[in-house]
Design a protein around this motif. Structure first.
Motif: not given
Length: 129
Positions: A38-60
């Protein structure tokens, strides 16, 4: 005709700026986890963190799983718990590698001559014992 011999710039001793550049580049290189690379640059980190936080609300999210793109551009279906595990492993592996890279950078800086940019471009060179 006068001839001159010049070293390839990648084979000259590296400057401190080049050592720092490669340290920083390798610090954010993809890392291996139990679910793959898995990628671990700052953008990937923010994307993964945000996806965990909002997982139940993600349309995908479908059937409790989110499709995630790995560092090798393959895809994997992950539950929220699996994504949290991946994120924890990514953070741990990135931190551990970063600690090694910072020590190695200082060691390389002290060497005479310093390693070459060609050597520094190879992550495995940094991780050698």
């Amino acid at each position: 005709m006068k001839r001159s011999f010049q070293l390839n710039p990648d084979n000259r001793p590296a400057t401190w700026a080049q050592i720092k550049h490669w340290r920083d580049t390798h610090e954010t290189a993809p890392v291996d986890t139990t679910f793959g690379n898995f990628d671990c640059d700052e953008r990937s980190d923010a994307r993964m963190s945000g996806s965990i936080e909002l997982f139940d609300n993600l349309p995908t999210v479908q059937a409790g799983k989110l499709t995630w793109k790995r560092g090798d551009n393959s895809f994997i279906q992950l539950t929220k718990a699996e994504l949290q595990q991946v994120y924890a492993e990514v953070k741990l592996n990135r931190a551990a590698r970063g600690a090694v890279l910072h020590v190695k950078a200082e060691q390389f800086k002290q060497m005479d001559p310093t390693p070459t940019p060609a050597q520094l471009s190879d992550l495995s060179f940094w991780l050698e014992e």
